[in-house]
Scaffold this motif. Structure first.
Motif, PDB file in Angstrom:
ATOM      1  N   TYR A  71       0.836  -1.196   0.000  1.00  0.00           N
ATOM      2  CA  TYR A  71       0.000   0.000   0.000  1.00  0.00           C
ATOM      3  C   TYR A  71       0.873   1.249   0.000  1.00  0.00           C
ATOM      4  O   TYR A  71       2.095   1.177   0.245  1.00  0.00           O
ATOM      5  N   GLN A  73       1.282   5.162   1.625  1.00  0.00           N
ATOM      6  CA  GLN A  73       0.857   6.016   2.736  1.00  0.00           C
ATOM      7  C   GLN A  73       1.672   7.300   2.721  1.00  0.00           C
ATOM      8  O   GLN A  73       2.888   7.285   2.530  1.00  0.00           O
ATOM      9  N   VAL A 109     -11.731   3.974  -4.717  1.00  0.00           N
ATOM     10  CA  VAL A 109     -10.433   3.914  -4.046  1.00  0.00           C
ATOM     11  C   VAL A 109     -10.553   2.989  -2.834  1.00  0.00           C
ATOM     12  O   VAL A 109     -11.328   3.261  -1.910  1.00  0.00           O
ATOM     13  N   ASP A 110      -9.811   1.884  -2.831  1.00  0.00           N
ATOM     14  CA  ASP A 110      -9.744   1.002  -1.674  1.00  0.00           C
ATOM     15  C   ASP A 110      -8.736   1.590  -0.692  1.00  0.00           C
ATOM     16  O   ASP A 110      -7.598   1.929  -1.078  1.00  0.00           O
ATOM     17  N   ASN A 111      -9.127   1.670   0.587  1.00  0.00           N
ATOM     18  CA  ASN A 111      -8.286   2.380   1.552  1.00  0.00           C
ATOM     19  C   ASN A 111      -8.472   1.831   2.960  1.00  0.00           C
ATOM     20  O   ASN A 111      -9.413   1.085   3.242  1.00  0.00           O
ATOM     21  N   LYS A 112      -7.559   2.230   3.819  1.00  0.00           N
ATOM     22  CA  LYS A 112      -7.608   1.852   5.232  1.00  0.00           C
ATOM     23  C   LYS A 112      -7.960   3.086   6.050  1.00  0.00           C
ATOM     24  O   LYS A 112      -7.424   4.168   5.809  1.00  0.00           O
ATOM     25  N   ASN A 119     -11.430   9.293   6.212  1.00  0.00           N
ATOM     26  CA  ASN A 119     -10.814   9.426   4.897  1.00  0.00           C
ATOM     27  C   ASN A 119     -11.818  10.038   3.930  1.00  0.00           C
ATOM     28  O   ASN A 119     -13.024   9.792   4.033  1.00  0.00           O
ATOM     29  N   THR A 149     -14.123   1.177   0.680  1.00  0.00           N
ATOM     30  CA  THR A 149     -14.012   1.750  -0.653  1.00  0.00           C
ATOM     31  C   THR A 149     -14.702   3.099  -0.703  1.00  0.00           C
ATOM     32  O   THR A 149     -15.864   3.213  -0.317  1.00  0.00           O
ATOM     33  N   PHE A 162      -7.411  12.287  -2.635  1.00  0.00           N
ATOM     34  CA  PHE A 162      -7.582  11.334  -1.537  1.00  0.00           C
ATOM     35  C   PHE A 162      -6.923  11.927  -0.314  1.00  0.00           C
ATOM     36  O   PHE A 162      -5.742  12.267  -0.322  1.00  0.00           O
ATOM     37  N   PRO A 169      -3.366   9.031   5.285  1.00  0.00           N
ATOM     38  CA  PRO A 169      -4.244   7.979   4.790  1.00  0.00           C
ATOM     39  C   PRO A 169      -3.503   6.898   4.010  1.00  0.00           C
ATOM     40  O   PRO A 169      -2.469   7.148   3.399  1.00  0.00           O
ATOM     41  N   PHE A 171      -3.571   4.014   0.997  1.00  0.00           N
ATOM     42  CA  PHE A 171      -4.156   3.789  -0.323  1.00  0.00           C
ATOM     43  C   PHE A 171      -3.699   2.434  -0.854  1.00  0.00           C
ATOM     44  O   PHE A 171      -2.505   2.149  -0.907  1.00  0.00           O
TER      45      PHE A 171
END
Length: 599
Positions: A71, A73, A109-112, A119, A149, A162, A169, A171
């Motif tokens: 990922y 960051q 956008v897949d994110n944590k 986010n 997402t 983003f 964040p 990504f």
């Protein structure tokens, strides 16, 4: 941070996504402006220093049907202060990645999302003016990290960012579901669009959709209860339609009358109806068999019945608008053949009649701000959102004496709707200024002046960061909660129930029996805590930066909001003391909030 999603040791599997960090040759560190990915659909650039990372345990992270082992960051210490469209307060965010569309598209956008963090996908970002529009957001109110997402509809030539609030964040991947007919030159203009142009474009976009849902604009007198119709002004023959309607938090909704207002002009079947969700917003949902689908026609869906604040000044405007919130099980539109339809939204306005025009925000007319209402934007918006045609679930709010955690929206890798150009928030905001001048993080010793100590407690009360002990003089009382510093505002938050009772009662026994005390009451429907003591009535609402003292509505400083953590309501220590007329002091050396007893 421990994930609430299962991880898997399987190799990464990503279906259909265009830009996946796992698959791209990205350097370990990318600087501002570096191109991370480019294709015929979009270009992705670093907006902050970006670092390539892998999960600490080496396992793949699952988001929907996809799995990731790497990922991106951002690494930045400073925040960017931005005012989102329709909001008065400034939000501090880190804007990590810029995505410029080369075609009209639906962006995913897949994110944590870290614990207590938010986010965003934002658009219309004007760096000079420090303004932007929220296209979609994911707020994690839980105690551990989550994965999801974010989704937004983006036009060719537009740039979406983003960003994260309270976090750098994370990504994982982006998908560009692009229209083939919208190619643009990479030299497309990046000039800032004016407010007038945004309004015009939004209206045009809404009318270009398959279905248009619109709210009437009306005028009325302060204190009036009025009917505000919600209509479908365009549709090709609907079998399913689901939409929320948001309204200014200063308005009071007659829930029973609104829920009974289904006009039956469009949908005759029993599957159609209006419900009021747990946040207090009307939801219109219908799902009929194909043979019952209405022919193409305009019709009224239902009406909101709202009361205008009695003290609203002439010329004050209150916004009401249809919105999508990302609840794919309720929202969306399909025709009789189950083809998904795009939906455009046009908001309405209630204008208070009179000759004098108020220069204050309409939310100042309210004497009580709650998070049971969602503040809308009055601009028309366009949203094409994947949805389900399943029957609606009626949300019911329950009331209890103890706080319960707020619900949070979770996106899945398979879709979910995002707000296009309107914002969706869970609290109304006022432009009233506060007299507090600094935060705990920057003040070594500050004493606030209150109007005398109206309390009867005779010993200083102390609450220390990360400690579950409240000191009443020298007596220690254990709580099941600890004070902490809210990262976004650098303000100390204390557990309201324990500390308010310590101040108003001043005894060890009263704090030990805090949950049974009548001094603090809890409304689960509005997520509002009310303190009734010493001739005062003080209210704090989770998710809001507004506190109400009697009939006086005050905005708390530094963007701090009350919030629920581990089933306890937390409020700023300084604001609580000021509301109760208690002098407060901050001891930086021991990181202790002190309520000074009247000498």
């Amino acid at each position: 941070e421990e994930s609430t999603e299962a991880t898997t040791e399987a190799a990464p599997v990503v279906a259909g996504y265009d830009f996946v960090v796992d698959n791209e040759a990205i350097g370990d560190v990318s600087n501002v402006g570096d191109v991370l990915f480019t294709s015929d659909e979009a270009e992705v650039k670093a907006n902050l220093p970006i670092v390539l990372k892998s999960p600490d345990d080496g396992n793949a992270v699952s988001i929907g049907e996809n799995a990731y082992v790497k990922y991106l960051q951002s690494e930045a210490d400073e925040y960017t202060s931005v005012t989102f469209a329709g909001e008065d307060a400034v939000t501090k965010i880190r804007i990590a990645i810029a995505i410029t569309a080369k075609k009209d598209m639906t962006l995913k956008v897949d994110n944590k999302i870290g614990s207590k963090k938010i986010n965003y996908l934002i658009g219309n970002y004007d760096e000079a003016a420090a303004t932007a529009t929220v296209l979609d957001k994911y707020e994690n109110t839980g105690s551990s990290s989550e994965f999801g997402t974010l989704t937004a509809t983006v036009k060719a030539g537009e740039t979406v960012y983003f960003a994260g609030k309270g976090t750098n964040p994370v990504f994982f991947a982006a998908d560009f579901d692009a229209s083939e007919s919208s190619d643009v030159s990479t030299d497309a203009s990046t000039e800032t669009t004016t407010a007038e142009e945004v309004s015009t474009e939004s209206t045009t976009d809404a009318q270009a959709c398959d279905v248009v849902v619109a709210v009437d604009s009306i005028s009325a007198k302060a204190g009036d209860t009025v009917e505000v119709p919600v209509r479908v002004t365009k549709q090709p023959g609907l079998a399913t339609l689901g939409v929320y309607v948001a309204y200014d938090p200063a308005l009071t909704l007659d829930q029973a009358k609104t829920a009974a207002s289904d006009a039956k002009e469009l949908f005759q079947a029993a599957g159609a109806g209006v419900t009021i969700n747990a946040d207090g917003n009307p939801v219109m949902y219908s799902s009929v068999t194909p043979e019952d689908a209405p022919s193409a026609a305009a019709a009224k869906l239902f009406s909101l019945y709202v009361t205008i604040p009695a003290n609203a000044a002439a010329g004050t405007k209150f916004n009401i608008a249809p919105v999508y919130t990302g609840n794919a099980s309720v929202e969306g539109a399909f025709d009789a053949l189950y083809n998904q339809l795009t939906v455009g939204f046009v908001g309405g306005v209630i204008t208070v009649e009179g000759t004098e025009v108020s220069t204050e925000a309409s939310t100042q007319a309210s004497t009580e701000a709650t998070t049971s209402k969602v503040e809308p934007t009055s601009q028309a918006t366009t949203q094409a959102v994947e949805s389900s045609s399943q029957a609606t679930t009626k949300s019911q709010a329950t009331t209890s004496n103890t706080e319960t955690t707020t619900s949070r929206r979770r996106s899945s890798g398979g879709g979910g709707g995002g707000s296009s150009s309107g914002r969706i928030v869970v609290n109304g905001r006022s432009s009233v200024a506060t007299t507090e001048a600094s935060t705990e993080a920057t003040t070594s010793s500050v004493v606030d002046k209150a109007d005398g100590n109206a309390t009867g407690f005779t010993k200083d009360i102390k609450v220390t960061i990360d400690s579950n002990i409240v000191l009443i003089g020298d007596a220690e009382v254990e709580m099941d909660a600890a004070a902490y510093i809210q990262e976004e505002s650098d303000s100390t938050l204390v557990p309201l129930r324990f500390v308010a009772i310590a101040i108003t009662e001043g005894s060890v026994e009263s704090v030990q029996q805090a949950d049974s005390s009548e001094i603090v009451s809890w409304d689960a429907a509005t997520k509002t805590a009310t303190i009734k003591a010493m001739g005062k009535v003080v209210k704090f609402t989770a998710g809001s930066d507004i506190m109400v003292v009697g009939t006086d509505t005050r905005v708390m400083d530094n963007g701090v909001v009350a919030e629920i953590t581990n089933d306890r309501m937390y409020v700023p220590f300084r604001a609580l003391g000021n509301a109760l007329g208690v002098k407060v002091e901050w001891d930086e050396a021991t990181r202790t909030a002190i309520y000074l007893a009247k000498k």
